[in-house]
Design an enzyme around this catalytic site. Sequence first.
Site, PDB file in Angstrom:
ATOM      1  N   ASP A 416      42.179  38.142  30.025  1.00 30.58           N
ATOM      2  CA  ASP A 416      42.616  36.728  30.074  1.00 30.58           C
ATOM      3  C   ASP A 416      42.965  36.145  28.740  1.00 30.58           C
ATOM      4  O   ASP A 416      42.715  36.752  27.790  1.00 30.58           O
ATOM      5  CB  ASP A 416      41.133  35.975  30.085  1.00 30.58           C
ATOM      6  N   GLU A 469      47.176  38.167  31.549  1.00 31.28           N
ATOM      7  CA  GLU A 469      47.582  36.805  31.869  1.00 31.28           C
ATOM      8  C   GLU A 469      48.396  36.427  30.649  1.00 31.28           C
ATOM      9  O   GLU A 469      47.845  36.171  29.395  1.00 31.28           O
ATOM     10  CB  GLU A 469      46.391  36.025  31.950  1.00 31.28           C
TER      11      GLU A 469
END
Length: 745
Positions: A416, A469
């Site tokens: 993330d 990401e």
Amino acid sequence: MMTQANTYFYNGADVALLNGQYTDVFSLLGMHTSEDGKSLIVRCFLRNAFKVDVISIKDGRRVAGLEKVNDAGLFAGTMGRRVKPFLYLLRIQYPLSQIEIVDPYQFGPLLNADDLYLFGEGSAERAYKFLGANWRDVEGIEGVHFCVWAPNAKRVSVVGDFNHWDDTQHVMRQHMANGLWEIFLPNVAEGAHYKFDLVHPNGERHAKSDPMATQMECAPHNASIVPKKSKHSWKDTLWMNKRAVTAWHKAPMAIYEVHLGSWRRKGDNGEQYLDYQDLIEQLIPYVKAQGFTHIELMPISEYPFDGSWGYQPVGLYAPTHRFGDANGLKAFVDACHQADIGVVLDWVAAHFPKDPHGLVRFDGTCLYEHEDPRKGTHPDWDTLIYNYGRGEVRSFLLSNACYWLREFHFDGLRIDAVSSMLYLDYSREPGQWLPNAYGGRENLEAISFLQMLNQRLYQAFPGICMIAEESTAFAGVTKPTDHHGLGFGFKWNMGWMNDSLSYLSRDPIYRQYHHHQLTFSLMYAYTEQFMLSVSHDEVVHGKGSLLHKIPGDDWQKFATLRAYYGFMWGHPGKKLLFMGSEFAQRDEWDHNHSLDWHLLAFEPHQGVQRWLKDLNQLYQGMSALSVLDYQPAGFRWLDCDNGSASIFTFVRYGLAGDAPLVFVINMTPSVHHGFRIGLPQAGDFCEYLNSDSYLYCGSNQGNAGLVVAQNQPWQGMESSALITVPPLSCLVLGLAANQVEAKRR
């Protein structure tokens, strides 16, 4: 004349011990040889005890009684004529009870020099095996080895159910060279609650959760929990062997992103989470039936705040209590593998929250984070940023990644917020950040960490997928580390996602002026190994559901969404779709409630669900849709410039001998009859999929399942055909079976 105290405790050691200021307790308590070498002395500190005997573990006999040195609980005594150390337990009498415990201060250091070196160097892959709370057998005695990194603490004790949370009972052994503290406690039960009690450099005391705890209490409580001794028996050998030899960049990957707390709930009012057994029985068959190849779990490391969705974890090594224990999670992953479904885990290594029981100023100093807030604080989330340049922090994170992959058999990690890791000025104004050693904005320490992480994980766990990401134009995210890349396997294509959803939200009348929003992604599609992601982030915070983004009446909304999914599945790159989107959830996602499964009572929602299922079936069955995802030879535009009609036509190719597939996407409500498209060769083409079919609740316009191509060149192809293009639709055409066989011959 000497008092009892200074007979056994020299230089005021007894006073320092009672005041909690004697840090080298192992040199004082336990069994020691007297200065003259002629006897053994045992010392212990036991509050409220009035009698203590030393019992030989070998034969169970009483060896000696200890003298009570003072009323505070200090006991000491010699072991008669014995001069050779032996294992013993203490028989302790309290006013209302008697217990026997194995004295933890009789054991020597258990830490391995190689482990200590790797931990400090930043390359320890199994730090969780010696840090935290681990079951050990020492000289035939079973117990729990507690260990924590706190180099600046003046004293560290383990406190818990087993010692009435008394910080003076189990002061730990300090290793000055590396800042680790340890103690082996034989008298601890599985499931016991514990914390580390630290005396900070300024003298303040703070109780902290174990950073390496593998189980934690339910919020708002935050004690760590001694793990169970039982182990899961894995049955996924076939999957693991298959995974190890699969080249995922050439294979179909359709990922179903799931928030376990809101996919479905139980209870009269939906107030209860499904546990792992429920998920085995409900989620896995559903994902399998829908044709997805993988499940991606949003973060499941323990987190106190439900509204963080797991992206602000405090217990990075502890599976959240919400759905069951570690063995339950392992059983879930095992069942996924046995159903031929991979499982990817969202992993948060970009930041951590400021909860006082967590990592923040762990030993009274900025241990895991940077001291300077210009490097150590994340301005968007008011969280703290890891110090990626510190060896012990790198080992903490590397070991955690290995922990999930090794112990839980996860098939990869989706990291993330990578963008926030890569740039020192991320979300900061001038003057709010510090440049790197070369004056640049790149976070060289984080870049080095990510390279090391990916290199080691791919080497240690064959067949995994590391997914980033990453939303910027940072070059080389999926380039190998030996070519100066970050070494990820895949990168979310945030540009495609933003452009395509923006296009989707426009009135069909005006889409012709934004045609480039669906074509531009092919200009850079081969610069990285992209994954097309429509994640949870796109259906929260007032953005609305995918269906809600689309203008028009219900018929147009559903038809447009089906066409969009067809375009997405035809576009080069692996796929990820957030739960609920597969049946056109109407409301935006709410983590406090189950998906709106009742919508499947209505045909339009059934149609979208069936369309996704059939797309996945085609996707897994036709190699042209995946094998050349990252090579230009796998894609060719037939016409990318028909903005006036908002029609997109392209071909997907596989390897030699693989049947190509032709996609026709119409993003307006207009029907086009006699529309000519180029085709790879003359002959019969099947209309494999038509999103306007009645099967998907469409208007059922199309080509009756068959298109015949003539030898008339068109759009750079040797053949072409006149077809009907339905409104707001996706058509997928492929060579008929007899044509495929003829081509192969």
